[in-house]
Scaffold this motif. Structure first.
Motif, PDB file in Angstrom:
ATOM      1  N   VAL A 120      62.611  39.689  39.489  1.00 49.70           N
ATOM      2  CA  VAL A 120      61.488  40.444  40.047  1.00 49.70           C
ATOM      3  C   VAL A 120      60.187  39.775  39.609  1.00 49.70           C
ATOM      4  CG1 VAL A 120      60.359  42.692  40.214  1.00 49.70           C
ATOM      5  CG2 VAL A 120      62.836  42.568  39.851  1.00 49.70           C
ATOM      6  N   PRO A 121      59.290  39.450  40.546  1.00 50.20           N
ATOM      7  CA  PRO A 121      58.007  38.854  40.147  1.00 50.20           C
ATOM      8  C   PRO A 121      57.199  39.821  39.288  1.00 50.20           C
ATOM      9  CG  PRO A 121      58.382  38.610  42.502  1.00 50.20           C
ATOM     10  CD  PRO A 121      59.413  39.581  41.997  1.00 50.20           C
ATOM     11  N   PRO A 122      56.350  39.311  38.412  1.00 49.96           N
ATOM     12  CA  PRO A 122      55.503  40.201  37.610  1.00 49.96           C
ATOM     13  C   PRO A 122      54.458  40.888  38.475  1.00 49.96           C
ATOM     14  CG  PRO A 122      54.853  37.925  37.272  1.00 49.96           C
ATOM     15  CD  PRO A 122      56.101  37.889  38.112  1.00 49.96           C
ATOM     16  N   SER A 123      53.993  42.030  38.009  1.00 54.40           N
ATOM     17  CA  SER A 123      52.894  42.724  38.679  1.00 54.40           C
ATOM     18  C   SER A 123      51.608  42.446  37.900  1.00 54.40           C
ATOM     19  CB  SER A 123      53.168  44.230  38.739  1.00 54.40           C
ATOM     20  OG  SER A 123      53.305  44.753  37.432  1.00 54.40           O
ATOM     21  N   LYS A 124      50.514  42.984  38.359  1.00 55.00           N
ATOM     22  CA  LYS A 124      49.246  42.800  37.653  1.00 55.00           C
ATOM     23  C   LYS A 124      49.361  43.409  36.261  1.00 55.00           C
ATOM     24  CE  LYS A 124      44.314  43.899  37.876  1.00 55.00           C
ATOM     25  NZ  LYS A 124      43.234  44.537  38.671  1.00 55.00           N
ATOM     26  N   PRO A 125      49.174  42.618  35.192  1.00 52.56           N
ATOM     27  CA  PRO A 125      49.350  43.163  33.838  1.00 52.56           C
ATOM     28  C   PRO A 125      48.233  44.121  33.451  1.00 52.56           C
ATOM     29  CG  PRO A 125      48.543  40.907  33.728  1.00 52.56           C
ATOM     30  CD  PRO A 125      48.844  41.183  35.174  1.00 52.56           C
ATOM     31  N   VAL A 126      48.585  45.048  32.578  1.00 46.58           N
ATOM     32  CA  VAL A 126      47.612  45.994  32.027  1.00 46.58           C
ATOM     33  C   VAL A 126      47.159  45.452  30.678  1.00 46.58           C
ATOM     34  CG1 VAL A 126      47.232  48.337  31.212  1.00 46.58           C
ATOM     35  CG2 VAL A 126      48.717  47.926  33.194  1.00 46.58           C
ATOM     36  N   SER A 127      45.865  45.234  30.537  1.00 48.11           N
ATOM     37  CA  SER A 127      45.333  44.669  29.293  1.00 48.11           C
ATOM     38  C   SER A 127      44.355  45.629  28.632  1.00 48.11           C
ATOM     39  CB  SER A 127      44.635  43.328  29.566  1.00 48.11           C
ATOM     40  OG  SER A 127      43.606  43.482  30.531  1.00 48.11           O
ATOM     41  N   ARG A 128      44.254  45.510  27.312  1.00 47.58           N
ATOM     42  CA  ARG A 128      43.288  46.292  26.526  1.00 47.58           C
ATOM     43  C   ARG A 128      42.431  45.298  25.766  1.00 47.58           C
ATOM     44  NH1 ARG A 128      44.736  51.735  25.934  1.00 47.58           N
ATOM     45  NH2 ARG A 128      43.508  51.857  24.033  1.00 47.58           N
ATOM     46  N   ILE A 129      41.153  45.254  26.117  1.00 44.34           N
ATOM     47  CA  ILE A 129      40.205  44.305  25.533  1.00 44.34           C
ATOM     48  C   ILE A 129      38.969  45.078  25.089  1.00 44.34           C
ATOM     49  CG2 ILE A 129      38.869  42.202  25.928  1.00 44.34           C
ATOM     50  CD1 ILE A 129      40.777  41.641  28.312  1.00 44.34           C
ATOM     51  N   ASN A 206      56.812  34.699  35.114  1.00 40.18           N
ATOM     52  CA  ASN A 206      58.233  34.608  34.751  1.00 40.18           C
ATOM     53  C   ASN A 206      59.006  33.662  35.669  1.00 40.18           C
ATOM     54  OD1 ASN A 206      58.395  36.091  37.096  1.00 40.18           O
ATOM     55  ND2 ASN A 206      59.724  37.683  36.263  1.00 40.18           N
ATOM     56  N   GLY A 207      58.281  32.835  36.418  1.00 35.57           N
ATOM     57  CA  GLY A 207      58.932  31.889  37.316  1.00 35.57           C
ATOM     58  C   GLY A 207      59.281  32.458  38.677  1.00 35.57           C
ATOM     59  N   GLU A 208      59.041  33.760  38.866  1.00 40.22           N
ATOM     60  CA  GLU A 208      59.317  34.410  40.148  1.00 40.22           C
ATOM     61  C   GLU A 208      57.989  34.816  40.786  1.00 40.22           C
ATOM     62  OE1 GLU A 208      62.336  34.713  41.587  1.00 40.22           O
ATOM     63  OE2 GLU A 208      63.025  33.511  39.888  1.00 40.22           O
ATOM     64  N   GLY A 209      57.689  34.256  41.923  1.00 33.27           N
ATOM     65  CA  GLY A 209      56.428  34.584  42.569  1.00 33.27           C
ATOM     66  C   GLY A 209      55.254  33.948  41.844  1.00 33.27           C
ATOM     67  N   ALA A 210      54.057  34.323  42.272  1.00 34.52           N
ATOM     68  CA  ALA A 210      52.842  33.764  41.687  1.00 34.52           C
ATOM     69  C   ALA A 210      52.494  34.462  40.375  1.00 34.52           C
ATOM     70  CB  ALA A 210      51.682  33.907  42.669  1.00 34.52           C
TER      71      ALA A 210
END
Length: 286
Positions: A120-129, A206-210
């Motif tokens: 499964v390609p990754p989705s937009k990651p959730v970040s805390r900055i 993860n190598g799947e999708g962009a």
């Protein structure tokens, strides 16, 4: 004179060796595609051996897929079990895990495992900055994507420039002291300095999708300890000096922190008073 010759016969066992084999111990397929987990066994198990399939998910929970010669309820419309293995009509990301092929019969038993990875390609990651930190403090930036399979690795960018895993090996980054973990997505600054000011965002792949990128957030480094009361700012009508928007935001953030601290202290005082009143009432009732 009679000579007796004893012949010792070696018996390896009453039953032949039972074997179970898998064509491919690791199967990878894209989500929503079919998957074939091949598992075969020798004829020594008899004409009608008992075949069972068990599933161990990524959380360590085990359940039956095929039991008592039929698929279990949750797999009834999704799988087919044949003499050569187990076939999924369509897989989902929840199907990722270990599948045990267990065969028994004629007092024999054999077992093999097939690892299924649903890609499964990754989705937009959730970040805390953090938007601002103080000099010398510890700052932790986090990045998480729960959709990608296999689990993605992470990369951090500062001002659109990728940060190397080890800054000490690169001349342009050697003065930075961050620690980056590509596997859990953490970017840690043990002791923040002015060199760390900038705009940060993370990337999951993860190598799947962009590769997928999180939102960019600017992290400022302040000299003033956030626990101190900010100096009062006055507007000069004579010189028309007006604080910048960034300065006003810093002042408001520090004032908000002070108000929150005062509110907590006030609540503690009220709790103490309520406790004293309760004790006094108990004394009067005696």
């Amino acid at each position: 004179m009679l000579t007796f010759v004893f012949v010792c016969l070696s018996v390896t066992g009453l039953h032949a060796q039972f074997t179970v084999t898998v064509a491919n111990p690791s199967v990878k397929v894209k989500e929503n595609e079919g998957a074939d987990l091949k598992c075969s066994y020798t004829a020594d198990f008899g004409a009608n051996p008992r075949v069972e399939w068990k599933f161990l998910d990524l959380n360590g929970f085990q359940s039956y897929v095929y039991f008592d010669n039929k698929p279990t309820a949750q797999y009834a419309s999704r799988i087919t079990v044949y003499s050569g293995g187990l076939r999924f009509n369509k897989v989902t990301r929840a199907d990722t895990g270990d599948y045990d092929c267990e065969v028994s019969g004629n007092d024999g038993y054999g077992e093999k495992t097939v690892k299924l990875t649903v890609l499964v390609p990754p989705s937009k990651p959730v970040s805390r900055i953090p938007s601002s930190v103080t000099t010398g403090s510890n700052a932790l930036l986090t990045c998480v994507d729960n959709d990608g399979s296999p689990p993605p690795t992470y990369k951090w960018y500062k001002d659109n420039t990728p940060l190397p895993d080890d800054p000490s090996k690169f001349p342009s980054f050697k003065n930075l002291t961050y620690k980056m973990n590509a596997f859990n997505g953490n970017l840690e600054f043990p002791s923040v300095s002015k060199l760390d000011i900038g705009s940060y965002f993370c990337e999951a792949t993860n190598g799947e999708g962009a590769p997928q990128r999180g939102d960019a957030v600017r992290m400022d480094v302040l000299d003033v300890d956030s626990s101190q009361v900010p100096e009062r700012v006055t507007l000069s009508t004579e010189t028309d000096i007006v604080p910048s928007k960034s300065t006003m935001n810093h002042i408001l953030e520090k004032m908000y922190g002070i108000f929150m601290l005062q509110e907590v202290k006030l609540k503690l005082e009220i709790q103490k008073l309520e406790l004293e009143i309760t004790k006094l009432k108990q004394e009067l009732q005696k």
